[in-house]
Design a protein around this motif. Structure first.
Motif, mmCIF file in Angstrom:
data_model
loop_
_atom_site.group_PDB
_atom_site.id
_atom_site.type_symbol
_atom_site.label_atom_id
_atom_site.label_comp_id
_atom_site.label_asym_id
_atom_site.label_seq_id
_atom_site.Cartn_x
_atom_site.Cartn_y
_atom_site.Cartn_z
ATOM 1 N N PHE A 1 -14.797 35.151 -20.131
ATOM 2 C CA PHE A 1 -15.307 35.898 -21.282
ATOM 3 C C PHE A 1 -15.097 35.079 -22.550
ATOM 4 O O PHE A 1 -14.014 34.516 -22.752
ATOM 5 C CB PHE A 1 -14.577 37.244 -21.405
ATOM 6 C CG PHE A 1 -14.932 38.024 -22.639
ATOM 7 C CD1 PHE A 1 -16.030 38.875 -22.663
ATOM 8 C CD2 PHE A 1 -14.151 37.919 -23.792
ATOM 9 C CE1 PHE A 1 -16.344 39.609 -23.799
ATOM 10 C CE2 PHE A 1 -14.465 38.644 -24.942
ATOM 11 C CZ PHE A 1 -15.569 39.492 -24.943
ATOM 12 N N VAL A 2 -16.134 35.029 -23.385
ATOM 13 C CA VAL A 2 -16.038 34.297 -24.651
ATOM 14 C C VAL A 2 -16.461 35.192 -25.801
ATOM 15 O O VAL A 2 -17.532 35.819 -25.761
ATOM 16 C CB VAL A 2 -16.920 33.032 -24.642
ATOM 17 C CG1 VAL A 2 -16.973 32.411 -26.041
ATOM 18 C CG2 VAL A 2 -16.394 32.010 -23.640
ATOM 19 N N PHE A 3 -15.613 35.263 -26.831
ATOM 20 C CA PHE A 3 -15.970 35.849 -28.117
ATOM 21 C C PHE A 3 -15.815 34.730 -29.128
ATOM 22 O O PHE A 3 -14.703 34.306 -29.441
ATOM 23 C CB PHE A 3 -15.051 37.022 -28.467
ATOM 24 C CG PHE A 3 -15.482 37.787 -29.688
ATOM 25 C CD1 PHE A 3 -16.227 38.947 -29.566
ATOM 26 C CD2 PHE A 3 -15.165 37.330 -30.958
ATOM 27 C CE1 PHE A 3 -16.646 39.648 -30.687
ATOM 28 C CE2 PHE A 3 -15.573 38.022 -32.087
ATOM 29 C CZ PHE A 3 -16.312 39.178 -31.952
ATOM 30 N N GLY A 4 -16.944 34.198 -29.594
ATOM 31 C CA GLY A 4 -16.849 33.018 -30.423
ATOM 32 C C GLY A 4 -17.967 32.875 -31.423
ATOM 33 O O GLY A 4 -18.593 33.857 -31.840
ATOM 34 N N GLU A 5 -18.241 31.640 -31.800
ATOM 35 C CA GLU A 5 -19.269 31.341 -32.781
ATOM 36 C C GLU A 5 -20.639 31.422 -32.121
ATOM 37 O O GLU A 5 -20.873 30.765 -31.094
ATOM 38 C CB GLU A 5 -19.041 29.944 -33.362
ATOM 39 C CG GLU A 5 -17.726 29.790 -34.109
ATOM 40 C CD GLU A 5 -17.712 30.596 -35.394
ATOM 41 O OE1 GLU A 5 -18.684 30.543 -36.148
ATOM 42 O OE2 GLU A 5 -16.711 31.307 -35.629
ATOM 43 N N PRO A 6 -21.565 32.211 -32.679
ATOM 44 C CA PRO A 6 -22.858 32.434 -32.004
ATOM 45 C C PRO A 6 -23.700 31.173 -31.865
ATOM 46 O O PRO A 6 -24.581 31.111 -30.997
ATOM 47 C CB PRO A 6 -23.552 33.475 -32.894
ATOM 48 C CG PRO A 6 -22.848 33.399 -34.204
ATOM 49 C CD PRO A 6 -21.449 32.989 -33.915
ATOM 50 N N THR A 7 -23.461 30.157 -32.685
ATOM 51 C CA THR A 7 -24.277 28.943 -32.621
ATOM 52 C C THR A 7 -23.707 27.901 -31.668
ATOM 53 O O THR A 7 -24.318 26.850 -31.460
ATOM 54 C CB THR A 7 -24.402 28.316 -34.029
ATOM 55 O OG1 THR A 7 -23.090 28.048 -34.542
ATOM 56 C CG2 THR A 7 -25.130 29.266 -34.980
ATOM 57 N N LYS A 8 -22.535 28.164 -31.090
ATOM 58 C CA LYS A 8 -21.905 27.193 -30.200
ATOM 59 C C LYS A 8 -22.298 27.425 -28.747
ATOM 60 O O LYS A 8 -22.564 28.548 -28.321
ATOM 61 C CB LYS A 8 -20.373 27.297 -30.300
ATOM 62 C CG LYS A 8 -19.751 26.534 -31.439
ATOM 63 C CD LYS A 8 -18.236 26.534 -31.276
ATOM 64 C CE LYS A 8 -17.545 25.813 -32.417
ATOM 65 N NZ LYS A 8 -16.073 25.805 -32.235
ATOM 66 N N ASN A 9 -22.294 26.331 -27.998
ATOM 67 C CA ASN A 9 -22.424 26.421 -26.546
ATOM 68 C C ASN A 9 -21.019 26.436 -25.941
ATOM 69 O O ASN A 9 -20.148 25.666 -26.344
ATOM 70 C CB ASN A 9 -23.205 25.221 -26.009
ATOM 71 C CG ASN A 9 -23.125 25.128 -24.490
ATOM 72 O OD1 ASN A 9 -22.252 24.469 -23.947
ATOM 73 N ND2 ASN A 9 -24.034 25.794 -23.818
#
Length: 464
Positions: free
Chosen positions: A297-305
């Motif tokens: 699960f990732v909650f992060g920067e929307p522009t990052k892969n």
């Protein structure tokens, strides 16, 4: 009913997204902040009150402003009490009761709701609250219990009698036998197998005059102090300097007899969103390229892969200034990270790289010994305070919109491409007198770049 939203918290369990100056109820984790979702839910019950910290005033007012026009003028409908310092939930509830009594609302029913809980079955929830209100009219304090689906060790439990007091439309109210602290796994399993136990959601309903009488009976010192509160709450600071910090559970709930306290167990899609494990269970998260891995699960920067190789059951939380990786099932231990950062006096516990102000917000781009740079956005028809700095000069380059810079009482029109130099010690402000957002880049040069190097001469928001 008078719905009351308690909005506080230190912002640590969902670090690094949630921080002291931006606690989880204001973070955009579920598409809308939890404070917004709670406010909209409460507006379906009546005209809400919010009891919160003075430190959260800007975030609270911005949230109210953002929600105006949603079928009701929420800014006018909502009353807000700003506590000068947090003293836990009992003084907050006592102060609320005193203010409502002063308004002649002793016979009103109040529902108290934490601002940072998620409820996915709203219609079911509102029916439970309506039923609890009917029980509360009989001079009982009513808690809402959550029907447990597994032996959770992170919640307190409410033990009830097996015979109901009142039934209505499939809902039942029971007398409360005992409150239980968070159990270990073995004890939680015993609770589930035995039956008659609910998770304590921290939601309760009562009649104002009845709760006031309970404070007078069980917390006479506290109630005597709160009784001096003026109707306009102007002396709340003086009173809070005296009162004990204590929760409503310890102060009142656990002292009530079976005849005075009731619980309505129900399932309305409740979560206190108390950990990143809870968040991961409630939403999909960002897209991940998994190679020889799964259930991440990732909650992060929307522009990052985000790509994961050979990893399973990992939670990744990525912000602009912090990255946390944790194995699923262990995210409660984020508190140890926060404790370490607190001991090191790291600003990561309190601050984000962005900060909200009544006039807009800024984001820190670079912070070094030699200079500090920000991008600053000023809302339409808003202005910064008229101020000066003793330890830094500033360079402002306008990147979007138009407005005016006031520099030592001289008005300088600016637009995209304009540059203004603010000398050391000069009085200055940026004013956006247009209907569009104004954006500029600020570069600070000097010996100190802290936010406390400000002397204010004029301020629309009455800040020191």
């Amino acid at each position: 009913m008078i719905p009351v939203i308690l909005s506080g918290g230190s912002g640590t369990r969902l670090w690094p997204v949630s921080r002291q100056q931006m606690p989880k109820q204001f973070c955009d984790i579920f598409g809308e902040p939890l404070q917004t979702l709670t406010l909209k839910r409460c507006l379906r019950m009546g005209s809400p009150w919010i009891v919160t910290s003075k430190a959260l005033q800007t975030l609270t007012e911005l949230n109210l402003k953002a929600n105006q026009g949603d079928g009701a003028n929420q800014g006018e409908a909502v009353k807000v009490v700003y506590e000068p310092v947090g003293k836990n939930t009992a003084p907050a509830v006592a102060a609320l009761c005193k203010l409502l009594l002063d308004q002649g609302k002793g016979d009103e029913i109040v529902g108290v709701f934490p601002s940072d809980h998620l409820i996915t079955k709203e219609d079911a929830f509102l029916k439970v609250v309506e039923f609890a209100s009917a029980v509360a009219k009989e001079n009982r304090v009513v808690t809402l219990g959550i029907t447990p689906s597994y032996p959770e060790t992170g919640y307190g439990y409410i033990q009830t009698k097996t015979t109901s007091l009142k039934d209505q439309a499939g809902l039942k109210a029971y007398s409360v036998v005992k409150f239980h602290e968070k159990p270990d796994l073995k004890k939680a399993e015993e609770f589930i197998s035995q039956g008659g136990f609910s998770w304590n959601a921290g939601i309760f309903v009562f009649k104002v005059s009845h709760m006031a009488s309970l404070f007078e009976k069980h917390q006479p010192t506290l109630w005597n102090q709160i009784s001096a509160l003026k109707a306009d709450a102007s002396n709340l600071g003086d009173i809070y300097a005296q009162v004990q910090s204590i929760s409503i559970d310890y102060a009142i709930m656990e002292k009530l007899s079976e005849a005075e306290l009731a619980c309505v167990p129900a399932d309305f899609g409740w979560s206190d969103v108390g950990s990143w494990d809870a968040v991961a269970a409630l939403q999909k998260g960002q897209d991940i390229i998994n190679v020889k891995g799964k259930d991440n699960f990732v909650f992060g920067e929307p522009t990052k892969n985000y790509s994961m190789i050979g990893l399973e059951d990992v939670i990744v939380v990525d912000t602009k200034d912090a990255l946390m990786l944790v194995k699923k099932g262990q995210s409660q231990d984020v508190r140890h990270v926060v404790e370490t950062l607190t001991q090191a006096k790291s600003p990561l516990v309190k601050e984000h790289v962005y900060e909200y102000r009544p006039w807009g917000y800024f984001e820190i781009l670079k912070d070094t010994e030699n200079f500090k740079s920000k991008i600053i956005r000023v809302n339409p028809h808003s202005q910064l305070s008229y101020q000066s700095h003793a330890k830094r000069e500033e360079h402002w380059t306008i990147t979007q919109g138009s407005g005016e810079v006031v520099l030592n009482d001289q008005v300088i029109p600016v637009k995209a491409g304009s540059h203004v130099h603010i000398p050391l010690g000069a009085k200055h402000r940026m004013r956006n007198n247009s209907s569009e957002m104004l954006e500029f880049v600020e570069v600070q040069l000097g010996t100190y770049f802290g936010e406390d190097d400000i002397v204010r001469y004029q301020d629309d928001y009455s800040r020191n």
